[in-house]
Design a protein around this motif. Structure first.
Motif, PDB file in Angstrom:
ATOM      1  N   ALA A  56     -20.610 -34.632 -41.838  1.00  0.00           N
ATOM      2  CA  ALA A  56     -21.152 -35.606 -42.790  1.00  0.00           C
ATOM      3  C   ALA A  56     -20.467 -36.959 -42.628  1.00  0.00           C
ATOM      4  CB  ALA A  56     -20.995 -35.091 -44.212  1.00  0.00           C
ATOM      5  N   ARG A  57     -19.175 -36.966 -42.391  1.00  0.00           N
ATOM      6  CA  ARG A  57     -18.466 -38.233 -42.184  1.00  0.00           C
ATOM      7  C   ARG A  57     -18.942 -38.917 -40.896  1.00  0.00           C
ATOM      8  NH1 ARG A  57     -14.051 -35.470 -44.731  1.00  0.00           N
ATOM      9  NH2 ARG A  57     -13.426 -34.539 -42.755  1.00  0.00           N
ATOM     10  N   THR A  58     -19.195 -38.115 -39.875  1.00  0.00           N
ATOM     11  CA  THR A  58     -19.730 -38.677 -38.631  1.00  0.00           C
ATOM     12  C   THR A  58     -21.117 -39.265 -38.872  1.00  0.00           C
ATOM     13  OG1 THR A  58     -18.508 -37.027 -37.354  1.00  0.00           O
ATOM     14  CG2 THR A  58     -20.302 -38.159 -36.231  1.00  0.00           C
ATOM     15  N   SER A  59     -21.930 -38.544 -39.619  1.00  0.00           N
ATOM     16  CA  SER A  59     -23.260 -39.040 -39.987  1.00  0.00           C
ATOM     17  C   SER A  59     -23.151 -40.349 -40.755  1.00  0.00           C
ATOM     18  CB  SER A  59     -23.978 -37.979 -40.835  1.00  0.00           C
ATOM     19  OG  SER A  59     -25.220 -38.438 -41.290  1.00  0.00           O
ATOM     20  N   LEU A  60     -22.200 -40.431 -41.666  1.00  0.00           N
ATOM     21  CA  LEU A  60     -21.995 -41.637 -42.460  1.00  0.00           C
ATOM     22  C   LEU A  60     -21.538 -42.797 -41.587  1.00  0.00           C
ATOM     23  CD1 LEU A  60     -21.790 -42.955 -45.297  1.00  0.00           C
ATOM     24  CD2 LEU A  60     -19.446 -42.070 -45.410  1.00  0.00           C
ATOM     25  N   ARG A  61     -20.603 -42.530 -40.696  1.00  0.00           N
ATOM     26  CA  ARG A  61     -20.063 -43.587 -39.852  1.00  0.00           C
ATOM     27  C   ARG A  61     -21.123 -44.157 -38.909  1.00  0.00           C
ATOM     28  NH1 ARG A  61     -16.717 -40.723 -37.501  1.00  0.00           N
ATOM     29  NH2 ARG A  61     -17.522 -40.596 -35.384  1.00  0.00           N
ATOM     30  N   LEU A  62     -21.937 -43.277 -38.356  1.00  0.00           N
ATOM     31  CA  LEU A  62     -22.945 -43.708 -37.385  1.00  0.00           C
ATOM     32  C   LEU A  62     -24.291 -44.012 -38.029  1.00  0.00           C
ATOM     33  CD1 LEU A  62     -22.207 -41.066 -34.590  1.00  0.00           C
ATOM     34  CD2 LEU A  62     -21.363 -43.413 -34.744  1.00  0.00           C
ATOM     35  N   ARG A  63     -24.408 -43.702 -39.339  1.00  0.00           N
ATOM     36  CA  ARG A  63     -25.674 -43.859 -40.057  1.00  0.00           C
ATOM     37  C   ARG A  63     -26.802 -43.108 -39.344  1.00  0.00           C
ATOM     38  NH1 ARG A  63     -25.101 -46.838 -44.330  1.00  0.00           N
ATOM     39  NH2 ARG A  63     -27.346 -46.822 -44.692  1.00  0.00           N
ATOM     40  N   ILE A  64     -26.482 -41.888 -38.980  1.00  0.00           N
ATOM     41  CA  ILE A  64     -27.437 -40.977 -38.332  1.00  0.00           C
ATOM     42  C   ILE A  64     -27.730 -39.849 -39.312  1.00  0.00           C
ATOM     43  CG2 ILE A  64     -27.702 -39.278 -36.482  1.00  0.00           C
ATOM     44  CD1 ILE A  64     -26.023 -41.045 -34.703  1.00  0.00           C
ATOM     45  N   PRO A  65     -28.981 -39.433 -39.469  1.00  0.00           N
ATOM     46  CA  PRO A  65     -29.301 -38.353 -40.407  1.00  0.00           C
ATOM     47  C   PRO A  65     -28.536 -37.070 -40.095  1.00  0.00           C
ATOM     48  CG  PRO A  65     -31.305 -39.458 -39.705  1.00  0.00           C
ATOM     49  CD  PRO A  65     -30.197 -40.012 -38.866  1.00  0.00           C
ATOM     50  N   LEU A  66     -28.305 -36.296 -41.147  1.00  0.00           N
ATOM     51  CA  LEU A  66     -27.604 -35.023 -41.052  1.00  0.00           C
ATOM     52  C   LEU A  66     -28.594 -33.888 -41.257  1.00  0.00           C
ATOM     53  CD1 LEU A  66     -24.863 -33.443 -40.946  1.00  0.00           C
ATOM     54  CD2 LEU A  66     -24.788 -33.676 -43.449  1.00  0.00           C
ATOM     55  N   LEU A  67     -28.590 -32.911 -40.350  1.00  0.00           N
ATOM     56  CA  LEU A  67     -29.427 -31.717 -40.454  1.00  0.00           C
ATOM     57  C   LEU A  67     -28.528 -30.500 -40.642  1.00  0.00           C
ATOM     58  CD1 LEU A  67     -32.057 -30.044 -40.202  1.00  0.00           C
ATOM     59  CD2 LEU A  67     -31.728 -30.127 -37.711  1.00  0.00           C
ATOM     60  N   LEU A  68     -28.733 -29.779 -41.740  1.00  0.00           N
ATOM     61  CA  LEU A  68     -27.959 -28.584 -42.048  1.00  0.00           C
ATOM     62  C   LEU A  68     -28.848 -27.359 -41.864  1.00  0.00           C
ATOM     63  CD1 LEU A  68     -26.460 -30.071 -45.311  1.00  0.00           C
ATOM     64  CD2 LEU A  68     -25.207 -29.753 -43.168  1.00  0.00           C
ATOM     65  N   ILE A  69     -28.453 -26.462 -40.968  1.00  0.00           N
ATOM     66  CA  ILE A  69     -29.223 -25.242 -40.688  1.00  0.00           C
ATOM     67  C   ILE A  69     -28.392 -24.086 -41.201  1.00  0.00           C
ATOM     68  CG2 ILE A  69     -30.402 -23.905 -38.917  1.00  0.00           C
ATOM     69  CD1 ILE A  69     -30.099 -26.499 -37.131  1.00  0.00           C
ATOM     70  N   THR A  70     -28.835 -23.477 -42.292  1.00  0.00           N
ATOM     71  CA  THR A  70     -27.977 -22.547 -43.013  1.00  0.00           C
ATOM     72  C   THR A  70     -28.356 -21.084 -42.771  1.00  0.00           C
ATOM     73  OG1 THR A  70     -29.366 -22.621 -44.992  1.00  0.00           O
ATOM     74  CG2 THR A  70     -27.613 -24.261 -44.814  1.00  0.00           C
TER      75      THR A  70
END
Length: 575
Positions: A137-151
C-alpha cells in the motif's frame, strides 16, 4: 477441487475430477479453462503465482521487497512448534509467506498486486502478511498506482496471538491513507476469505469483485450454525448471495477478470487510456443542444401539463441502463450499499462518455415487462439505493470523476421496510453529500422527477430536463387528493404545480431542456440517447475547468437563491 486434483492438472495427460460436479475433465482442457470446470463452472483454487500469471501482462511482474518480521513472536507451540509449521509451509509452497506482492501491468494499466495463497497456513493473516500488505500500500501511495488485493484466507494466524489481530488495524490504516490520497483500491475475493482478512483490507476496497462461488464472511458457516443451533440457507456467504445483499460490487468469471480489472484500473489515469470512439448513438444524428437558460421559455412548445405527465411515465421511455448502453464505452455496473442490500431501483457505475470517464448513477424503472418493473420497485429506491448512490459518488470524488445522474422516479419507496431502514436519513445524507462533492455534477430529469426521491440525485451544478419529463414536489394525483379532495382533479393539479419543462426553465429550476425525438424519447432510444449525450457532454465541458472551490460556491449559490426575492421572469434562468 482438492489439492490432489489441482496437482494432477499440471500433467497434460491427467484426468481431473471436479469437486463440484464429480465430472472427469481432461487435464489440458482444464488448464486452458484456467482451472474452471467446463461442465459446472466450479472455480478451483489457484496458487498466488498462478493467479498473478493469469492476471498480469506477460513479463510485467516485478516482485516487491520482503519486509523483515519476527518469525515466532510468542514462542508458540501446539502439537508442533510454530517454526516447524512455517518451515513446512515454505518448503511445500516455495513462498516466503502467505502473500506474494508484485508491481506489474494488467491490460497495460499499472498496478501493485498482492495475491494470497491458501496453501500457506490457510492464507492466515500474520505479522509478515500484514507487513507485506502495508508495504504494498505504501508503494502504491508513493507511485500513485492502484492497489489490487487478491484474497484467500481462513482468518488471523492464531500462532501469533494478538499481534496477528493488530495486522487488521495496520492494513486498514494503510488503505485509509490511499483513500485520502485518491488512489484506487480493488479487491478480488477468491474462495475462501474469512475472519481478519475479510474484516479488514479485503472489504475496504473501492470496488469489490468476486469469483463465482467464492465465500466471504467474518465467521465461518460451522461457527454460525453452532451459534444459532440451526442450518444456514443455501449459498449463504457465497459471492452470488453477497452481491444480492449489497456487500460486493460484482461476480466475475475467471476468464473475464483481466478485461474487467483493466477497465477499472484505467479510471486512475484516464489520460493513459485511448479516447473511446463515438458510439452509434452519438454519431447517428445531428443532435440539437439543450435549450440554454438565457433563451426565452416562451419559445418552447406549450404542452398540456397532464399530457406531459403521461409522456414522462410512458413505459417505453429509455431507462438509465438503456442510456448507458447507447452512450458509455466500458460501462461496468457496480452493486450494493455495502451494508445490507443492492436496491435494484438505483443503478450506477463508471464508464467513458465521448472519451471522458464519468460515474453514471440513475433510477431504473425496469422497462415494459411488469415483472421487471416490480423487481425494480417501479424506480422507487429504498434507503439502500440512496446509500449505493452515495458510495459511488464518494468513489467518483476520490478519483476525480464527474458525476452524471439520470432521474426517473415517482418518488422514494414509501413502504414500512424503507422507513425502518432510515429512508429520510438516507435522502438527507445524499443531499448533504452532493452539496459538497468536489467534482462536477450534471443531473438530467429523463422521466418523472418525483419529490425528495428525485432531489436526492439532483443537487447538481447543472440540472437539465428532457422535453417531455416532469419535476414536482408531489404527484398530481397526490396533490389533487389532498388539496382538491378528488384524485380526478390530477390534470388540474398538474397545471397548477408547473411540472413541465417550460415552467421549470422559467422558474430556473433547470438550466436547460434536452430535446426529444418527435413523439417522445420512447419512439427512438438511439436518437434520444444522442440528444442527451450531447447535452451532458456540453455541460461537462463547461464545468471541467472549474476548481473544486468554485464548484462548491456556485452550486451552493444556485440552490440558495431559490425562493428568495421575486420569482424569476420568463427565460431569466440562472444568474
Amino acid at each position: 477441487m482438492t489439492d490432489t486434483t489441482r496437482e494432477s492438472a499440471a500433467s497434460p495427460t491427467a484426468w481431473v475430477r471436479c469437486e463440484g460436479c464429480v465430472t472427469l475433465v481432461y487435464g489440458k482442457r482444464f488448464s486452458r479453462a484456467l482451472l474452471v470446470c467446463p461442465d459446472c463452472g466450479s472455480h478451483a483454487r489457484l496458487t498466488a503465482q498462478q493467479r498473478l500469471d493469469q492476471l498480469l501482462d506477460e513479463g510485467s511482474a516485478q516482485p516487491l521487497d520482503q519486509v523483515d518480521c519476527v518469525a515466532d513472536p510468542l514462542g508458540f507451540v501446539d502439537l508442533r512448534p510454530y517454526p516447524e509449521r512455517l518451515a513446512e509451509a515454505r518448503a511445500s509452497t516455495g513462498l516466503a509467506e502467505a502473500v506474494l506482492c508484485v508491481r506489474g501491468l494488467i491490460e497495460g494499466q499499472p498496478v501493485i498486486a498482492c495475491a494470497m495463497d491458501f496453501r500457506f497456513l490457510g492464507g492466515s493473516l500474520g505479522c509478515a502478511v500484514g507487513a507485506q500488505i502495508a508495504e504494498a500500500a505504501r508503494t502504491s501511495l508513493r507511485l500513485r498506482i492502484p492497489l489490487l488485493l487478491i484474497t484467500a484466507s481462513g482468518g488471523a494466524r492464531m500462532q501469533e496471538g494478538v499481534l496477528s489481530l493488530m495486522q487488521m488495524a495496520k492494513t486498514a490504516h494503510a488503505l485509509a491513507e490511499l483513500d485520502e490520497a485518491g488512489v484506487l483500491v480493488l479487491s478480488l475475493i477468491t474462495d475462501p476469505t474469512y475472519g481478519g482478512v475479510a474484516a479488514s483490507f479485503a472489504t475496504l476496497a473501492d470496488v469489490i469483485i468476486a469469483e463465482p462461488g467464492a465465500r466471504l464472511g467474518f465467521a465461518g458457516p460451522r461457527v454460525i450454525e453452532q451459534t444459532i443451533g440451526g442450518s444456514l440457507p443455501p449459498g449463504f456467504q457465497q459471492a452470488e448471495f453477497l452481491r444480492g445483499h449489497g456487500l460486493i460490487d460484482d461476480v466475475v468469471q475467471r476468464g473475464a477478470l483481466r478485461p474487467v480489472l483493466g477497465q477499472l484500473l484505467s479510471l486512475q489515469h484516464p489520460g493513459a487510456r485511448p479516447a473511446a470512439p463515438a458510439t452509434s448513438a452519438t454519431s447517428a444524428t445531428s443532435a440539437t443542444p439543450a435549450t440554454q437558460p438565457h433563451e426565452p421559455a416562451e419559445q418552447l412548445p406549450k404542452p398540456d401539463a397532464w399530457a406531459t405527465v403521461q409522456l414522462a411515465r410512458h413505459p417505453e421511455r429509455p431507462t438509465t441502463l438503456d442510456y448507458a448502453a447507447h452512450l458509455l464505452d466500458g460501462f461496468h455496473e457496480l452493486h450494493g450499499d455495502r451494508i445490507a442490500e443492492d436496491c435494484p431501483a438505483v443503478v450506477g457505475g463508471p464508464g467513458w462518455l465521448n472519451g471522458r470517464p464519468v460515474m453514471l448513477i440513475g433510477h431504473q424503472k425496469g422497462g415494459t415487462e411488469l415483472t421487471e418493473r416490480q423487481h425494480r420497485k417501479f424506480g422507487m429506491p429504498s434507503p439502500g439505493g440512496y446509500r449505493k448512490a452515495a458510495r459511488l459518488m464518494r468513489l467518483a470524488a476520490k478519483l476525480g470523476l464527474p458525476v452524471v445522474t439520470l432521474i426517473d422516479t415517482p418518488g422514494a419507496n414509501p413502504g414500512p421496510d424503507a422507513e425502518r431502514g432510515g429512508q429520510a436519513v438516507a435522502i438527507a445524507e445524499n443531499l448533504r453529500l452532493m452539496a459538497r462533492l468536489p467534482v462536477p455534477i450534471v443531473a438530467v430529469i429523463t422521466g418523472e422527477g418525483g419529490s425528495g426521491g428525485a432531489l436526492a440525485l439532483a443537487v447538481a451544478d447543472r440540472v437539465l430536463v428532457c422535453a417531455n419529463a416532469v419535476y414536482s414536489v408531489i404527484s398530481p394525483e397526490g396533490c389533487a387528493a389532498i388539496l382538491w379532495k378528488d384524485s380526478e382533479a390530477a390534470p388540474t393539479a398538474a397545471a397548477a404545480l408547473r411540472v413541465d419543462a417550460e415552467e421549470l426553465l422559467r422558474l430556473s429550476i433547470v438550466d436547460g431542456v434536452v430535446p426529444e425525438p418527435p413523439g417522445g424519447a420512447h419512439t427512438d432510444h438511439s436518437q434520444a440517447a444522442a440528444l442527451l449525450g450531447d447535452a451532458v457532454t456540453a455541460a461537462l465541458a463547461e464545468l471541467q475547468s472549474w476548481e473544486p472551490q468554485r464548484l462548491l460556491r456556485e452550486r451552493g449559490g444556485r440552490f440558495h437563491r431559490f425562493g428568495l426575492g421575486t420569482a424569476p421572469s420568463a427565460g431569466q434562468g440562472v444568474s
